[in-house]
Design an enzyme around this catalytic site. Structure first.
Site, mmCIF file in Angstrom:
data_model
loop_
_atom_site.group_PDB
_atom_site.id
_atom_site.type_symbol
_atom_site.label_atom_id
_atom_site.label_comp_id
_atom_site.label_asym_id
_atom_site.label_seq_id
_atom_site.Cartn_x
_atom_site.Cartn_y
_atom_site.Cartn_z
ATOM 1 N N LYS A 22 0.856 -1.193 0.000
ATOM 2 C CA LYS A 22 0.000 0.000 0.000
ATOM 3 C C LYS A 22 0.884 1.232 0.000
ATOM 4 O O LYS A 22 1.827 1.318 0.786
ATOM 5 C CB LYS A 22 -0.890 0.024 1.235
ATOM 6 C CG LYS A 22 -1.881 1.184 1.200
ATOM 7 C CD LYS A 22 -2.538 1.427 2.525
ATOM 8 C CE LYS A 22 -1.711 2.415 3.314
ATOM 9 N NZ LYS A 22 -2.405 2.828 4.556
HETATM 10 C C1 R5P Z 1 -2.561 4.468 8.151
HETATM 11 O O1 R5P Z 1 -1.501 4.152 8.631
HETATM 12 C C2 R5P Z 1 -3.592 3.512 8.049
HETATM 13 O O2 R5P Z 1 -2.971 2.286 7.795
HETATM 14 C C3 R5P Z 1 -4.691 3.729 7.032
HETATM 15 O O3 R5P Z 1 -5.267 2.486 6.843
HETATM 16 C C4 R5P Z 1 -4.258 4.214 5.680
HETATM 17 O O4 R5P Z 1 -3.546 5.389 5.778
HETATM 18 C C5 R5P Z 1 -5.448 4.370 4.733
HETATM 19 O O5 R5P Z 1 -6.358 5.258 5.242
HETATM 20 P P1 R5P Z 1 -6.551 6.745 4.664
HETATM 21 O O6 R5P Z 1 -7.226 6.573 3.351
HETATM 22 O O7 R5P Z 1 -7.393 7.434 5.674
HETATM 23 O O8 R5P Z 1 -5.187 7.341 4.500
#
Ligand code: R5P
Length: 262
Positions: A172
């Site tokens: 990710k």
């Molecule tokens: C952050 O460390 C978290 O793992 C979130 O799952 C990730 O950042 C995704 O969430 P957002 O779209 O709010 O950034």
């Protein structure tokens, strides 16, 4: 690739498209009761039917997700720091046997390339990949970005490539200018995080740009659950990711769901 790992990945990245809308609600593990997630059960209930997969901690899974749900779980297994301290010092917080007991489809941790905790978090990843390979559970590496890091293709490409070289099955990361180059140099599927809340149309565009550049979907949290229409947003993002909708078509889905208000 082991059959179990491949099968679990296929539950997350839908075989008909190879993509996923992963709803991220793991923020509380270092942010506490962040806006929109004060009561995870209430946030989750209406969104679950629309998500392809769900990223969260074991505490929220056990206490806030109905047992009859069949959504594939991407279980966060790193933590140990909070927004009040140095975030990059994460360790592993869940034993593999508990991840298996929870029927996780994948496990996930953050790596902090270029930050104080770089070495430890990369070694955490290596350990999890070994354990994941042993039990047939894929590992999703989250390329966390430190306060001083620039989110450009050079830096994100570095972090994503290192994660995949160590053995992450999925990565990710963030969208950036030149994102196709990050995709090209990362030999495993990438999903894109939404990041901080931005206007709904911009978040839809981010999802659209990401999949056009080769991402296998999104791992999106705040731009869904902090929207004035969380259901409208997840349906709009899903239309882009799974149905190749245009940005305008998807924005129309969001607007309709929120009742045509400007
Ligand atoms: C952050 O460390 C978290 O793992 C979130 O799952 C990730 O950042 C995704 O969430 P957002 O779209 O709010 O950034």
């Amino acid at each position: 690739m082991d059959w179990g790992i491949a099968n679990r990945i296929n539950r997350i990245l839908k075989p008909s498209t190879g993509r996923t809308v992963m709803l991220a609600v793991d923020h509380g593990y270092f942010l506490g009761p962040t806006s929109g997630l004060e009561e995870p059960r209430k946030t989750l209930e209406p969104l679950l039917p629309h998500a392809d997969s769900l990223m969260l901690t074991r505490g929220v899974l056990r206490n806030c997700v109905p047992r009859e749900s069949d959504i594939p779980i991407v279980l966060r297994v790193s933590g140990g720091t909070s927004i009040l301290t140095e975030l990059s010092g994460e360790g592993l917080t869940v034993a593999m046997e508990d991840a298996i007991r929870l029927n996780a489809c994948a496990i996930t941790l953050s790596i902090f390339v270029g930050a104080e905790g770089e070495r430890q978090t990369l070694l955490n990843l290596a350990r999890l990949v070994d354990e994941g390979e042993r039990y047939g559970i894929p590992v999703l590496a989250v390329t966390a970005v430190g306060k001083d890091m620039v989110r450009d293709a050079r830096y994100l490409g570095l972090a994503c490539r290192i994660a995949s070289e160590i053995g992450a099955h999925l990565v990710k990361t963030y969208y950036c200018e030149g994102f196709a180059e990050v995709v090209r140099s990362t030999p495993v599927p990438l999903v894109v995080a939404g990041g901080k809340k931005i206007p709904e149309k911009d978040a839809i565009l981010l999802a659209w740009n990401s999949v056009r550049a080769g991402a296998k979907g999104v791992d999106m949290g705040r731009n869904i659950f902090q929207s004035d229409s969380p259901i409208g947003m997840i349906r709009a993002v899903k239309a882009v990711v799974q149905e190749n909708a245009s940005v305008d078509q998807a924005y129309g889905i969001y607007q309709q769901a929120r009742g045509g208000r400007k």
